[in-house]
Motif scaffolding. Structure first.
Motif, short mmCIF file in Angstrom:
data_model
loop_
_atom_site.label_atom_id
_atom_site.label_comp_id
_atom_site.label_asym_id
_atom_site.label_seq_id
_atom_site.Cartn_x
_atom_site.Cartn_y
_atom_site.Cartn_z
N LEU A 181 0.85 -1.19 0.00
CA LEU A 181 0.00 0.00 0.00
C LEU A 181 0.89 1.25 0.00
O LEU A 181 1.67 1.46 0.92
N VAL A 182 0.79 2.05 -1.05
CA VAL A 182 1.65 3.23 -1.13
C VAL A 182 0.88 4.54 -0.95
O VAL A 182 1.46 5.59 -0.71
N HIS A 183 -0.45 4.46 -1.06
CA HIS A 183 -1.25 5.67 -0.86
C HIS A 183 -2.63 5.22 -0.39
O HIS A 183 -3.25 4.37 -1.00
N GLN A 184 -3.08 5.76 0.72
CA GLN A 184 -4.36 5.28 1.28
C GLN A 184 -5.29 6.43 1.61
O GLN A 184 -4.93 7.35 2.34
N GLU A 185 -6.49 6.33 1.08
CA GLU A 185 -7.52 7.33 1.41
C GLU A 185 -8.73 6.69 2.08
O GLU A 185 -9.57 7.39 2.62
N TYR A 186 -8.85 5.37 1.97
CA TYR A 186 -9.97 4.72 2.66
C TYR A 186 -9.52 3.37 3.20
O TYR A 186 -8.53 2.80 2.74
N HIS A 187 -10.24 2.91 4.18
CA HIS A 187 -9.95 1.61 4.77
C HIS A 187 -10.84 0.56 4.15
O HIS A 187 -12.04 0.78 3.97
#
Lengths: 170, 132
Positions: free
Chosen positions: B78-84
């Motif tokens: 995971l390199v960019h996370q905006e939601y779970h």
């Protein structure tokens, strides 16, 4: 008279919190131009050996409701969220699901091959594959047997009929 | 949340045998609207396949639990996370007006639709009066 009641007061409170959260989120989506909100849809990006993988939750979105385009190293996603049937607003007792048109643009890293991007929509989740450029991947170097004389077309592959593409010969 | 109140046999078994990694549980957004035959509930459950959705009515409580399938291959970083990414859980108390026997549901493109038909009111019954 409320037909749906919450199981316990605490849960109801938590739910209220979440709802306020969501309300704020949807307002933010509306005022995206004012730079105060989170863009819609939320995305995650994963890295694999061969590609980057972008995912977004787009429940209720059909393939025909979604448009992806790429140009000038910018990815643009555009879509509309709507139910197949029109419901009279007066009939709603509760309305939390976001709906309407949305658009989001993202810059692409140089390492991505635009031409080979492809996307899938599964159970309301978008999966956009962004293959890495060959320079980013371990490169396979074809070896020819120079002793046969004209080794220019003798690229050793399992299917010699169709594999001799011009780019491979250089 | 309400998971301890409504035991799900398949769930508890799975958790006993393998200590599953911690998963997020999300409350899905829903719409409820009136239709001719009763009420319709729609819930956003992106990533849930029909066979991963558990919908049950116990007493007067409707509980939905959707298990989200893994969208990314193993080894993805995971390199960019905006939601779970999480499973979906939400429960509702149904009114007595709902005919529990005729509740139906379908799941399309990550949207669940549950139809909650209104129970038919029994017809007024005329009682015959006899004289001896």
């Amino acid at each position: 008279m409320p037909v749906f009641r919450w199981g316990s007061p605490i849960e109801a409170f938590r739910d209220l919190e979440r709802e306020v959260d969501r309300l704020l989120q949807s307002m933010n989506a509306t005022f995206e131009g004012l730079r105060i909100g989170r863009p819609y849809p939320a995305i995650n990006v994963y890295e694999l050996d061969e590609e980057f993988l972008l995912t977004a939750e787009l429940p209720g979105t059909r393939v025909e409701d979604l448009e992806l385009s790429v140009g000038g190293r910018v990815l643009t996603m555009r879509g509309v969220r709507q139910d197949a049937d029109e419901i009279d607003p007066d009939r709603y007792r509760r309305s939390e699901r976001p709906r309407g048109e949305w658009e989001r643009s993202l810059p692409l890293p140089d390492r991505v091959e635009e031409e080979k991007m492809y996307a899938e929509l599964i159970h309301g989740v978008l999966k956009l594959h962004l293959p890495k450029a060959p320079s980013e991947r371990p490169r396979h170097i074809p070896v020819t047997d120079a002793s046969t004389g004209d080794g220019s077309t003798a690229i050793p592959t399992s299917s010699p009929a169709n594999s001799a593409e011009p780019s491979d010969e250089q | 949340m309400s998971s301890d109140e409504t035991p799900r046999p398949s769930e508890t078994n799975a958790e006993e045998t393998t200590p599953a990694p911690r998963r997020w549980v999300c409350t899905p957004p829903i719409d409820i609207f009136e239709s001719e035959e009763g009420l319709v509930l729609r819930a956003d459950l992106p990533g849930v396949a029909a066979d991963q959705l558990d919908l049950q009515v116990q007493d007067n409580k409707l509980t939905l639990f959707g298990r989200v399938g893994t969208a990314v291959p193993e080894g993805a970083r995971l390199v960019h996370q905006e939601y779970h990414v999480g499973d979906f859980l939400r429960s509702f108390i149904l009114s007595d007006e709902v005919d529990h026997e005729r509740i139906s549901a379908r799941l399309n493109n990550g949207v669940l639709e549950v139809v909650l038909p209104k129970a038919e009111k029994p017809e007024p019954r005329r009682i015959e009066v006899r004289t001896e």
